[in-house]
Design a protein around this motif. Sequence first.
Motif, mmCIF file in Angstrom:
data_model
loop_
_atom_site.group_PDB
_atom_site.id
_atom_site.type_symbol
_atom_site.label_atom_id
_atom_site.label_comp_id
_atom_site.label_asym_id
_atom_site.label_seq_id
_atom_site.Cartn_x
_atom_site.Cartn_y
_atom_site.Cartn_z
ATOM 1 N N HIS A 1 0.854 -1.171 0.000
ATOM 2 C CA HIS A 1 0.000 0.000 0.000
ATOM 3 C C HIS A 1 0.900 1.234 0.000
ATOM 4 O O HIS A 1 2.029 1.201 0.448
ATOM 5 C CB HIS A 1 -0.880 0.014 1.251
ATOM 6 C CG HIS A 1 -1.733 -1.201 1.393
ATOM 7 N ND1 HIS A 1 -2.904 -1.374 0.686
ATOM 8 C CD2 HIS A 1 -1.602 -2.296 2.171
ATOM 9 C CE1 HIS A 1 -3.446 -2.531 1.019
ATOM 10 N NE2 HIS A 1 -2.677 -3.111 1.919
ATOM 11 N N ARG B 1 3.856 0.785 3.689
ATOM 12 C CA ARG B 1 2.876 1.724 3.134
ATOM 13 C C ARG B 1 3.520 3.036 2.693
ATOM 14 O O ARG B 1 2.828 3.990 2.382
ATOM 15 C CB ARG B 1 1.777 1.985 4.165
ATOM 16 C CG ARG B 1 0.824 0.811 4.339
ATOM 17 C CD ARG B 1 -0.012 0.957 5.603
ATOM 18 N NE ARG B 1 -1.154 0.062 5.613
ATOM 19 C CZ ARG B 1 -1.109 -1.241 5.889
ATOM 20 N NH1 ARG B 1 0.055 -1.797 6.176
ATOM 21 N NH2 ARG B 1 -2.196 -1.976 5.877
ATOM 22 N N CYS C 1 -2.318 1.651 11.472
ATOM 23 C CA CYS C 1 -2.005 2.259 10.173
ATOM 24 C C CYS C 1 -3.226 2.945 9.579
ATOM 25 O O CYS C 1 -3.118 4.026 8.982
ATOM 26 C CB CYS C 1 -1.465 1.204 9.217
ATOM 27 S SG CYS C 1 0.199 0.614 9.624
ATOM 28 N N SER D 1 -3.692 7.073 8.663
ATOM 29 C CA SER D 1 -3.773 7.385 7.239
ATOM 30 C C SER D 1 -4.882 8.388 6.934
ATOM 31 O O SER D 1 -5.745 8.664 7.771
ATOM 32 C CB SER D 1 -4.026 6.105 6.437
ATOM 33 O OG SER D 1 -5.384 5.695 6.579
#
Length: 253
Positions: free
Chosen positions: A2, A30, A227, A231
């Motif tokens: 990601h 990520r 996470c 985000s």
Amino acid sequence: MHQDLQGRVALVTGAGAGIGRETACQMAARGAVVCVNDLKDEFVAPVVEAIRAGGGQAFGIVQNIASREGIREAIQRAAEHGGGRFDILVNNAAWVRYQAIPDILPETVERMLDVGFRSVIWSLQEAVAVMDPERGGAIVNVASVAALRSAPNSVVYSGIKSGILGITRAAAAELGARRIRVNAVCPSAVPTEGTQRNRNAERDAARIARTPLGRLGTVEDIARAICFLASDEAGFITAQALTVDGGVTLTNI
């Protein structure tokens, strides 16, 4: 991989093992530049090496964050590694002892408060100083389902984790104007190096039997939740406590 944290600069405290280590690895995957904090280089270095070996960006910060000066130094060094940028703070570090009320020792209380409670307050203070007021940032505090329901021998631990939820809400109210979101995750007991001493097959089986999803949680489960809250997908979420427990806290089976 990601890329929802691409270019963000993150500090994860207590990242040498368990939930912290997995969070650091997932954030790096990520796209974040991750600063891995723990007490000793022997804890930090393998995590940094693993992230870099996987193509991620990571720096080690060996620092005791159990004081105002320690957490200030860690956050300042994270911002330096980020070229002056600092976007994500994960307050994961903890030092835990479970004791019956008659056995609670002053030194146990003080160390648990320093690592798991006071450091969160000082980290908020320092994050405000280094996060860009236009870009803002995200702070995720690792609490526990012990803040919501408690067991014997956990007076100090449950009290601290309950306090973390109060800090989370109050900080979210105060820092929203600076575009800083503050949330918490409340994991149930997950297998880690730190929880090993309080686990056995019988206890695990009992926990699984009480859990609607029929299994124990994992560090991967908790890290994914952290996470997410860090985000932009959680861009309108603040002051929340996300319980990651397979449903056990709010059900009775």
